[in-house]
Design a protein around this motif. Structure first.
Motif, short mmCIF file in Angstrom:
data_model
loop_
_atom_site.label_atom_id
_atom_site.label_comp_id
_atom_site.label_asym_id
_atom_site.label_seq_id
_atom_site.Cartn_x
_atom_site.Cartn_y
_atom_site.Cartn_z
N GLN A 45 0.84 -1.19 0.00
CA GLN A 45 0.00 0.00 0.00
C GLN A 45 0.88 1.24 0.00
O GLN A 45 1.86 1.31 0.74
CB GLN A 45 -0.90 0.00 1.24
CG GLN A 45 -1.93 1.11 1.28
CD GLN A 45 -2.88 0.95 2.45
OE1 GLN A 45 -2.55 0.31 3.44
NE2 GLN A 45 -4.06 1.52 2.33
N THR A 46 0.56 2.18 -0.86
CA THR A 46 1.28 3.46 -0.87
C THR A 46 0.35 4.55 -1.36
O THR A 46 -0.48 4.33 -2.26
CB THR A 46 2.55 3.40 -1.74
OG1 THR A 46 3.22 4.65 -1.66
CG2 THR A 46 2.21 3.11 -3.20
N ASP A 47 0.49 5.73 -0.76
CA ASP A 47 -0.23 6.91 -1.26
C ASP A 47 0.75 7.99 -1.71
O ASP A 47 0.35 9.13 -1.95
CB ASP A 47 -1.18 7.46 -0.19
CG ASP A 47 -0.48 7.86 1.10
OD1 ASP A 47 0.78 7.86 1.12
OD2 ASP A 47 -1.17 8.18 2.08
N TRP A 48 2.03 7.65 -1.79
CA TRP A 48 3.10 8.49 -2.33
C TRP A 48 3.47 9.68 -1.44
O TRP A 48 4.36 10.45 -1.80
CB TRP A 48 2.74 8.99 -3.73
CG TRP A 48 2.28 7.95 -4.67
CD1 TRP A 48 1.05 7.83 -5.22
CD2 TRP A 48 3.04 6.84 -5.20
NE1 TRP A 48 0.98 6.73 -6.05
CE2 TRP A 48 2.20 6.10 -6.05
CE3 TRP A 48 4.36 6.40 -5.02
CZ2 TRP A 48 2.61 4.96 -6.73
CZ3 TRP A 48 4.77 5.25 -5.69
CH2 TRP A 48 3.90 4.55 -6.54
N ARG A 49 2.82 9.82 -0.28
CA ARG A 49 3.09 11.01 0.54
C ARG A 49 4.51 11.02 1.10
O ARG A 49 5.03 12.08 1.47
CB ARG A 49 2.07 11.13 1.66
CG ARG A 49 2.17 10.11 2.76
CD ARG A 49 1.19 10.37 3.89
NE ARG A 49 -0.19 10.41 3.42
CZ ARG A 49 -0.92 11.52 3.43
NH1 ARG A 49 -0.39 12.66 3.86
NH2 ARG A 49 -2.17 11.49 3.00
N HIS A 50 5.14 9.85 1.18
CA HIS A 50 6.52 9.77 1.67
C HIS A 50 7.53 9.63 0.53
O HIS A 50 8.66 9.22 0.75
CB HIS A 50 6.66 8.62 2.65
CG HIS A 50 5.76 8.73 3.85
ND1 HIS A 50 5.85 9.77 4.74
CD2 HIS A 50 4.73 7.95 4.27
CE1 HIS A 50 4.92 9.63 5.68
NE2 HIS A 50 4.23 8.54 5.42
N GLY A 51 7.09 9.95 -0.67
CA GLY A 51 7.97 9.88 -1.82
C GLY A 51 7.99 8.49 -2.44
O GLY A 51 7.12 7.65 -2.17
N LEU A 52 8.97 8.25 -3.27
CA LEU A 52 9.16 6.93 -3.87
C LEU A 52 9.75 6.00 -2.82
O LEU A 52 10.88 6.19 -2.38
CB LEU A 52 10.09 7.02 -5.08
CG LEU A 52 9.48 7.38 -6.43
CD1 LEU A 52 10.58 7.62 -7.46
CD2 LEU A 52 8.54 6.29 -6.91
N ASN A 53 8.98 5.02 -2.41
CA ASN A 53 9.45 4.10 -1.38
C ASN A 53 10.75 3.42 -1.80
O ASN A 53 10.96 3.10 -2.97
CB ASN A 53 8.39 3.04 -1.09
CG ASN A 53 7.12 3.64 -0.51
OD1 ASN A 53 7.08 4.82 -0.19
ND2 ASN A 53 6.09 2.83 -0.38
N SER A 54 11.63 3.21 -0.83
CA SER A 54 12.94 2.64 -1.12
C SER A 54 12.87 1.21 -1.64
O SER A 54 13.82 0.72 -2.24
CB SER A 54 13.82 2.69 0.13
OG SER A 54 13.23 1.96 1.19
N ASP A 55 11.75 0.53 -1.41
CA ASP A 55 11.63 -0.85 -1.89
C ASP A 55 11.12 -0.95 -3.32
O ASP A 55 10.99 -2.04 -3.87
CB ASP A 55 10.74 -1.68 -0.96
CG ASP A 55 9.36 -1.07 -0.75
OD1 ASP A 55 9.08 0.00 -1.33
OD2 ASP A 55 8.56 -1.66 0.01
N LEU A 56 10.84 0.19 -3.94
CA LEU A 56 10.44 0.21 -5.35
C LEU A 56 11.66 0.33 -6.23
O LEU A 56 12.58 1.11 -5.95
CB LEU A 56 9.50 1.39 -5.62
CG LEU A 56 8.13 1.37 -4.93
CD1 LEU A 56 7.44 2.71 -5.12
CD2 LEU A 56 7.27 0.23 -5.45
N SER A 57 11.69 -0.44 -7.33
CA SER A 57 12.77 -0.33 -8.31
C SER A 57 12.34 0.65 -9.40
O SER A 57 11.17 0.67 -9.81
CB SER A 57 13.09 -1.69 -8.92
OG SER A 57 13.50 -2.61 -7.93
N VAL A 58 13.28 1.43 -9.87
CA VAL A 58 12.99 2.46 -10.87
C VAL A 58 13.62 2.07 -12.20
O VAL A 58 14.80 1.73 -12.27
CB VAL A 58 13.53 3.82 -10.41
CG1 VAL A 58 13.42 4.85 -11.54
CG2 VAL A 58 12.77 4.30 -9.18
N GLN A 59 12.82 2.13 -13.27
CA GLN A 59 13.31 1.94 -14.63
C GLN A 59 12.97 3.20 -15.40
O GLN A 59 11.92 3.31 -16.03
CB GLN A 59 12.69 0.70 -15.27
CG GLN A 59 13.06 -0.60 -14.58
CD GLN A 59 12.44 -1.83 -15.22
OE1 GLN A 59 11.48 -1.73 -15.99
NE2 GLN A 59 12.98 -2.99 -14.91
#
Length: 265
Positions: A45-59
């Protein structure tokens, strides 16, 4: 333990009429069923208020994924994905135009299990639509092989499109459908919900897609997983694989994503 009629009689309630007893018994049964009803397990669950969570990978290229305030909306914050055709994507996954987040290992889709995914999207004002090429905006991606994903939600022209693939044929869709009308969604939030049970044979598969609470796609008996894949994963963002090598009508693309929840049912 739920009370029985014998327990209640023992409390001195023998004056209840037969009709009252029957009504009370019905209430006890309803409460018992509710107590045994299956619950969902929250996987993410995320509502993005804390930014991009560190457990998400970015491409994505630097800056192509960002958290922005959503003024005037109860969502407060949103993930913004943007891509430009003129940019250099050589350092992005597969060297293709994309700006996507990959959800962590807690969000994996095993065959035979049923999942619920809720998310929202908004096409910004001024969005230009490409009749010549699709852009994938949400996908469930396979973990076992290359090729097209087992589930992709895309936009081409002014329509959404959903495509399923599975079994041995990754190059042939098992079910597809166009969904009208993406141009009507410019500047407003669209609420999506997916009920998904992957099955490489399609015998017990479920793929139900809801848009703003209305069922817009249902595939029964369609293969929606690749053989042996127990770890397919969720990706949100933009992916336009043919942008650099085929004719197109757009030079840039962006989309906003609201809160996301993933449950196991």
């Amino acid at each position: 333990m739920m009370p029985t009629l014998r327990h209640l009689n023992g409390l001195g309630l023998r004056a209840l009429t037969n009709g009252a007893l029957r009504r009370l018994a019905s209430t006890v049964i309803v409460l018992s069923v509710a107590a045994c009803a299956p619950t969902s397990e929250m996987l993410y669950q995320t509502d993005w208020r804390h930014g991009l969570n560190s457990d998400l990978s970015v491409q994505a290229n630097p800056g192509d994924l960002s958290i922005v305030p959503d003024r005037g909306s109860i969502k407060e914050y949103a993930l913004k994905a943007k891509i430009r055709r003129s940019d250099d994507f050589s350092q992005v996954a597969n060297g293709t135009p994309r700006a996507e987040v990959v959800f962590p290992s807690s969000v994996r889709f095993a065959q035979g299990e049923t999942y619920g995914i809720r998310w929202s999207t908004m096409l910004p004002l001024g969005t230009q639509f490409d009749n010549k090429q699709f852009v994938i905006v949400t996908q469930i991606h396979q973990s076992t092989r290359y090729g097209s994903p087992p589930l992709a939600l895309s936009i081409q022209g002014t329509q959404y499109g959903i495509a399923l693939r599975g079994g041995e044929q990754h190059d042939k869709a098992s079910a597809t459908q166009w969904i009208c009308c993406a141009d009507a969604d410019v500047g407003r939030w669209v609420e999506w919900e997916l009920r998904y049970r992957p099955d490489e044979r399609g015998e017990r598969s479920i793929t139900d897609l809801y848009r703003d609470g209305k069922l817009v796609f249902r595939a029964t008996g369609a293969r929606n997983a690749y053989p042996g894949d127990q770890k397919a994963y969720l990706k949100l963002g933009l992916y336009k694989p043919d942008w650099l090598r085929k004719p197109t009508e757009t030079s840039d693309m962006s989309m906003l994503y609201g809160p996301v929840t993933v449950t196991k049912q």
